[in-house]
Design a protein around this motif. Structure first.
Motif, mmCIF file in Angstrom:
data_model
loop_
_atom_site.group_PDB
_atom_site.id
_atom_site.type_symbol
_atom_site.label_atom_id
_atom_site.label_comp_id
_atom_site.label_asym_id
_atom_site.label_seq_id
_atom_site.Cartn_x
_atom_site.Cartn_y
_atom_site.Cartn_z
ATOM 1 N N TYR A 119 71.786 -0.902 13.116
ATOM 2 C CA TYR A 119 70.890 -0.743 14.239
ATOM 3 C C TYR A 119 69.716 -1.693 14.050
ATOM 4 C CZ TYR A 119 67.907 1.688 10.975
ATOM 5 O OH TYR A 119 67.114 1.986 9.910
ATOM 6 N N THR B 210 72.301 -1.926 19.307
ATOM 7 C CA THR B 210 71.815 -0.556 19.212
ATOM 8 C C THR B 210 70.412 -0.584 18.608
ATOM 9 O OG1 THR B 210 74.033 0.352 18.924
ATOM 10 C CG2 THR B 210 72.190 1.740 18.244
ATOM 11 N N ASP C 47 74.392 -7.531 23.232
ATOM 12 C CA ASP C 47 74.353 -6.078 23.179
ATOM 13 C C ASP C 47 73.967 -5.628 21.767
ATOM 14 O OD1 ASP C 47 75.193 -6.170 25.777
ATOM 15 O OD2 ASP C 47 77.245 -5.528 25.370
ATOM 16 N N ILE D 216 77.126 5.498 12.628
ATOM 17 C CA ILE D 216 76.402 4.381 13.243
ATOM 18 C C ILE D 216 75.740 3.608 12.108
ATOM 19 C CG2 ILE D 216 74.637 3.685 14.880
ATOM 20 C CD1 ILE D 216 75.093 6.183 16.398
ATOM 21 N N ARG E 84 71.912 2.521 22.755
ATOM 22 C CA ARG E 84 72.810 1.373 22.797
ATOM 23 C C ARG E 84 72.544 0.622 24.095
ATOM 24 N NH1 ARG E 84 75.651 -2.415 20.032
ATOM 25 N NH2 ARG E 84 77.313 -3.280 21.316
ATOM 26 N N TYR F 177 68.096 6.883 19.369
ATOM 27 C CA TYR F 177 68.972 5.723 19.344
ATOM 28 C C TYR F 177 69.391 5.379 20.771
ATOM 29 C CZ TYR F 177 69.455 5.980 14.302
ATOM 30 O OH TYR F 177 69.195 5.969 12.954
ATOM 31 N N GLU G 216 73.455 -2.421 26.687
ATOM 32 C CA GLU G 216 74.568 -3.280 27.067
ATOM 33 C C GLU G 216 74.281 -3.976 28.390
ATOM 34 O OE1 GLU G 216 78.160 -0.999 27.061
ATOM 35 O OE2 GLU G 216 78.073 -0.580 24.907
#
Length: 363
Positions: A193, A313, A311, A190, A302, A300, A304
């Motif tokens: 962010y 993270t 969108d 990942i 995400r 974390y 959406e």
């Protein structure tokens, strides 16, 4: 002391179910050995006495069943709560707020919510400060206790929303993409962010986000030697941009925890309004002094929606020890209801039993 402090997966998955938005029907079943059915009178739930009402509130708050509230329907008309109106409003918010004139239509469709319209905050709020109570009152905030009709609404100002930690913070920062996490415990798969703090941040042109951390003391199950357990909770708060200003509505959240050992714990997906509440750790209060001061854990999420261009993270780099040392609770009503139910209500919080058993055996 062993590293069981960071074994959070099973416990957290169970606890996150307490934030579901299941709604209730006409007859409310409180899950005791002898199941109690709460009657309804003219669309208002009726409780025999004060103790019965606060016992129901605590069972709803603690989610002692697989849903926030067990229900039974004995007629064609289901019980409609204030909470259900609010939840439905959050479900439909995008359809109204994203177009001109939609805000006024929204207020007409959901008239029992609180609309402070403060600066650029056009959000709808529950006029009852405790969601558990909101699930037991009718849309006008009414409940009958011992034959007396009570109005449980207590949110009438933006200052009250600020006190509860529900209002949009005044201070704003602009957030940028980062490639390395602050706590350095993230999996490199990942790479990007947006790091969150307790200060409101503009994530995109259509999203604002901030975090409220809470340390909440809970009663331990009666069969455990320690009587109190401390909950570390991270509330991720957000607003969407509409035609007039910022508003609350639902987003999809895909959460994951990464601990000091870089172990990843994927949690259940949420589809909720703000704040999304994530319990990331529980610990016996008697063990807090032994908890390591350096206890990083990254949450974390995400986020959406149908607006794919917005969108992203988000991550909140937490120090578990600092959160566990807080004692700010769930909010105003948590302390008040605790005083009112004292000596008349007995209840136990449902924890991740396998986690507690393993932890206890390893001490």
């Amino acid at each position: 002391m062993k590293t069981k402090f960071f074994t959070v997966s099973a416990l957290t998955c169970i606890l996150l179910s307490s934030c579901n938005n299941d709604v209730e029907e006409k007859q409310i079943a409180i899950p005791d050995e002898e199941q109690t059915i709460v009657a309804q009178s003219g669309g208002i739930l009726s409780f025999d006495n004060e103790a019965a009402f606060w016992e129901a509130v605590e069972k709803v708050r603690n989610n002692e069943t697989s849903v926030a509230l067990l229900t039974r329907s004995t007629s064609e008309d289901d019980f409609l709560s204030l909470y259900r109106e609010f939840d439905q409003a959050m479900e439909e918010a995008d359809n109204f707020y994203q177009r001109d004139g939609g805000y006024e239509e929204f207020k007409q469709k959901f008239p029992n919510l609180y609309y402070p319209q403060y600066n650029d905050d056009y959000s709808a709020y529950l006029p009852v400060s405790d969601e558990a109570i909101a699930k037991l009152v009718n849309p006008e905030g009414k409940v009958i206790i011992n034959g007396e009709e009570r109005d449980m609404r207590d949110v009438f100002s933006y200052e009250k929303l600020q006190e509860l930690g529900l209002a949009i913070p005044d201070e704003t920062e602009t957030v940028s993409l980062r490639a390395l996490p602050i706590n350095n415990v993230i999996d490199p798969t990942i790479p990007y962010y947006r790091a969150l703090t307790e200060v409101k941040k503009d994530i995109t042109s259509k999203r604002k986000m901030w975090v409220t951390v809470r340390g909440i003391e809970r009663n331990a199950p009666n069969n455990l030697p320690f009587t109190k357990i401390k909950e570390a909770r991270i509330d991720v708060c957000f607003r969407k941009k509409g035609a007039l200003g910022w508003y609350n509505g639902k987003l999809y959240g895909y959460p994951m925890i990464v601990d000091l050992n870089k172990t990843r714990y994927t949690l259940d997906r949420k589809y909720e309004y703000s704040p999304m509440k994530f319990t990331v750790m529980m610990e016996f209060t008697a063990r807090l002094n032994d908890f390591p001061s350096h206890s990083p854990l990254d949450l974390y999420v995400r986020f959406e929606s149908d607006q794919k261009d917005h969108d992203f993270t988000a991550v909140y780099p937490a120090n578990l020890k600092q959160i566990l040392q807080l004692n700010n609770g769930d909010g105003f009503w948590e302390g008040l209801s605790g005083l009112l139910k004292k000596a008349v209500v007995t209840y136990g919080f449902k924890y991740g039993s396998q986690y507690i058993t393993d932890y206890w055996n390893d001490l």
